[in-house]
Motif scaffolding. Structure first.
Motif, PDB file in Angstrom:
ATOM      1  N   UNK A  20       0.765  -1.191  -0.060  1.00  0.00           N
ATOM      2  CA  UNK A  20      -0.150   0.052  -0.077  1.00  0.00           C
ATOM      3  C   UNK A  20       0.663   1.286   0.115  1.00  0.00           C
ATOM      4  N   UNK A  21       2.252   1.111  -0.092  1.00  0.00           N
ATOM      5  CA  UNK A  21       2.994   2.313  -0.084  1.00  0.00           C
ATOM      6  C   UNK A  21       3.730   2.485  -1.419  1.00  0.00           C
ATOM      7  N   UNK A  22       4.041   3.626  -2.059  1.00  0.00           N
ATOM      8  CA  UNK A  22       4.650   3.828  -3.218  1.00  0.00           C
ATOM      9  C   UNK A  22       6.192   3.866  -3.011  1.00  0.00           C
ATOM     10  N   UNK A  23       6.859   3.546  -4.171  1.00  0.00           N
ATOM     11  CA  UNK A  23       8.382   3.754  -4.356  1.00  0.00           C
ATOM     12  C   UNK A  23       8.717   3.552  -5.733  1.00  0.00           C
ATOM     13  N   UNK A  24       9.756   3.973  -5.962  1.00  0.00           N
ATOM     14  CA  UNK A  24      10.170   4.214  -7.262  1.00  0.00           C
ATOM     15  C   UNK A  24      11.487   3.281  -7.327  1.00  0.00           C
ATOM     16  N   UNK A  25      11.598   2.751  -8.854  1.00  0.00           N
ATOM     17  CA  UNK A  25      12.822   1.701  -9.129  1.00  0.00           C
ATOM     18  C   UNK A  25      13.364   2.094 -10.287  1.00  0.00           C
ATOM     19  N   UNK A  26      14.645   1.896 -10.428  1.00  0.00           N
ATOM     20  CA  UNK A  26      15.389   2.143 -11.686  1.00  0.00           C
ATOM     21  C   UNK A  26      16.630   1.573 -11.781  1.00  0.00           C
ATOM     22  N   UNK A  27      17.181   1.268 -13.011  1.00  0.00           N
ATOM     23  CA  UNK A  27      18.631   0.664 -13.212  1.00  0.00           C
ATOM     24  C   UNK A  27      19.292   1.793 -14.034  1.00  0.00           C
ATOM     25  N   UNK A  28      20.714   1.897 -13.648  1.00  0.00           N
ATOM     26  CA  UNK A  28      21.502   2.897 -14.291  1.00  0.00           C
ATOM     27  C   UNK A  28      22.257   2.189 -15.292  1.00  0.00           C
ATOM     28  N   UNK A  29      22.742   2.953 -16.508  1.00  0.00           N
ATOM     29  CA  UNK A  29      23.404   2.224 -17.497  1.00  0.00           C
ATOM     30  C   UNK A  29      24.780   1.739 -17.017  1.00  0.00           C
ATOM     31  N   UNK A  30      24.897   0.682 -17.569  1.00  0.00           N
ATOM     32  CA  UNK A  30      26.281  -0.110 -17.128  1.00  0.00           C
ATOM     33  C   UNK A  30      26.417  -0.800 -15.828  1.00  0.00           C
ATOM     34  N   UNK A  31      24.971  -0.995 -15.343  1.00  0.00           N
ATOM     35  CA  UNK A  31      24.702  -1.960 -14.169  1.00  0.00           C
ATOM     36  C   UNK A  31      23.532  -2.542 -14.135  1.00  0.00           C
ATOM     37  N   UNK A  32      23.545  -3.747 -13.597  1.00  0.00           N
ATOM     38  CA  UNK A  32      22.300  -4.318 -13.506  1.00  0.00           C
ATOM     39  C   UNK A  32      21.733  -4.080 -11.914  1.00  0.00           C
ATOM     40  N   UNK A  33      22.578  -3.462 -11.115  1.00  0.00           N
ATOM     41  CA  UNK A  33      22.084  -3.019  -9.952  1.00  0.00           C
ATOM     42  C   UNK A  33      20.753  -1.980  -9.819  1.00  0.00           C
ATOM     43  N   UNK A  34      19.611  -2.401  -9.268  1.00  0.00           N
ATOM     44  CA  UNK A  34      18.711  -1.827  -9.244  1.00  0.00           C
ATOM     45  C   UNK A  34      18.619  -0.716  -8.112  1.00  0.00           C
ATOM     46  N   UNK A  35      18.224   0.717  -8.230  1.00  0.00           N
ATOM     47  CA  UNK A  35      18.215   1.624  -7.422  1.00  0.00           C
ATOM     48  C   UNK A  35      16.527   1.821  -6.898  1.00  0.00           C
ATOM     49  N   UNK A  36      16.431   2.086  -5.648  1.00  0.00           N
ATOM     50  CA  UNK A  36      15.098   2.205  -4.807  1.00  0.00           C
ATOM     51  C   UNK A  36      15.116   3.341  -4.306  1.00  0.00           C
ATOM     52  N   UNK A  37      13.844   4.059  -4.324  1.00  0.00           N
ATOM     53  CA  UNK A  37      13.609   5.234  -3.466  1.00  0.00           C
ATOM     54  C   UNK A  37      12.335   5.196  -3.139  1.00  0.00           C
ATOM     55  N   UNK A  38      12.242   4.834  -1.595  1.00  0.00           N
ATOM     56  CA  UNK A  38      11.023   4.683  -0.812  1.00  0.00           C
ATOM     57  C   UNK A  38      10.185   5.738  -0.555  1.00  0.00           C
ATOM     58  N   UNK A  39       9.330   6.231  -1.162  1.00  0.00           N
ATOM     59  CA  UNK A  39       8.494   7.468  -1.253  1.00  0.00           C
ATOM     60  C   UNK A  39       7.599   7.194   0.433  1.00  0.00           C
TER      61      UNK A  39
END
Length: 204
Positions: A20-39
């Motif tokens: 029930x809570x929002x977050x953002x997720x993306x990956x940067x070029x050159x890496x498979x690591x996902x970045x998360x931003x918990x809103x």
């Protein structure tokens, strides 16, 4: 922007909902690591729109090489108080208010209770649609009870009204002028067919 059910591509920011809570997720070029931003914003239409705007900003920064890898630039825009103020300024809908209430209660109640809340949320969506809370008064509340009569038994409706009263009281914590249209009102059984009396009785 990617759908929340799609896997995020590099450089694309996805808006996701977890418990029930929002977050953002993306990956940067050159890496498979996902970045998360918990809103940590309740998953409502108003909050999702704001999350999508922030996601688009991050995508633009990634494309223009102005991305902040520390995320401080983006975290500064996720203060819950700012979202609440924006919701109140725009006029929160009945459905959005109840969705926030579900997110608030989800951590303290069992799964079955949450399911009951969501079922009530569906009825609210069907009846009120996008109607704002501040436009809903006693007459509209009565009409909603009449609407529920086609789907639920009197005992269930009493439970639903108790839940709505709790939701409205919770909302009053942030706004003392917020009127609880459900509190102090009760529904009773009518004749032998156990029809629901459509009248509300004001309590002293």
């Amino acid at each position: 922007m990617a759908n929340r059910n799609q896997r995020a591509q590099k450089g694309t920011v996805s808006v996701l909902s977890q418990k029930g809570l929002l977050r953002l997720r993306w990956r940067l070029d050159g890496t498979d690591k996902r970045t998360l931003l918990y809103l940590r914003w309740p998953d409502t239409r108003s909050n999702r729109k704001k999350a999508e705007l922030l996601a688009k900003q991050i995508e633009i920064d990634l494309a223009e090489n102005t991305y902040d890898p520390t995320l401080e630039k983006y975290k500064a825009q996720v203060r819950p108080a700012d979202v609440d103020e924006q919701i109140r300024a725009q006029g929160e809908s009945v459905v959005d208010l109840f969705q926030r209430f579900i997110a608030y209660k989800a951590k303290d109640v069992d799964t079955r209770t949450v399911e009951k809340y969501r079922a009530l949320g569906t009825r609210l969506q069907q009846f009120f649609k996008d109607q704002r809370v501040d436009f809903v008064g006693l007459e509209k509340a009565k009409a909603f009870v009449e609407y529920l009569r086609d789907y639920q038994k009197p005992r269930t409706i009493r439970d639903r009204l108790a839940t709505l009263s709790e939701c409205w009281e919770w909302a009053r914590q942030d706004d003392e002028q917020f009127t609880n249209i459900w509190i102090g009102r009760m529904i009773t059984r009518g004749n032998k067919e156990k029809r629901l009396n459509s009248c509300f009785e004001e309590l002293e």
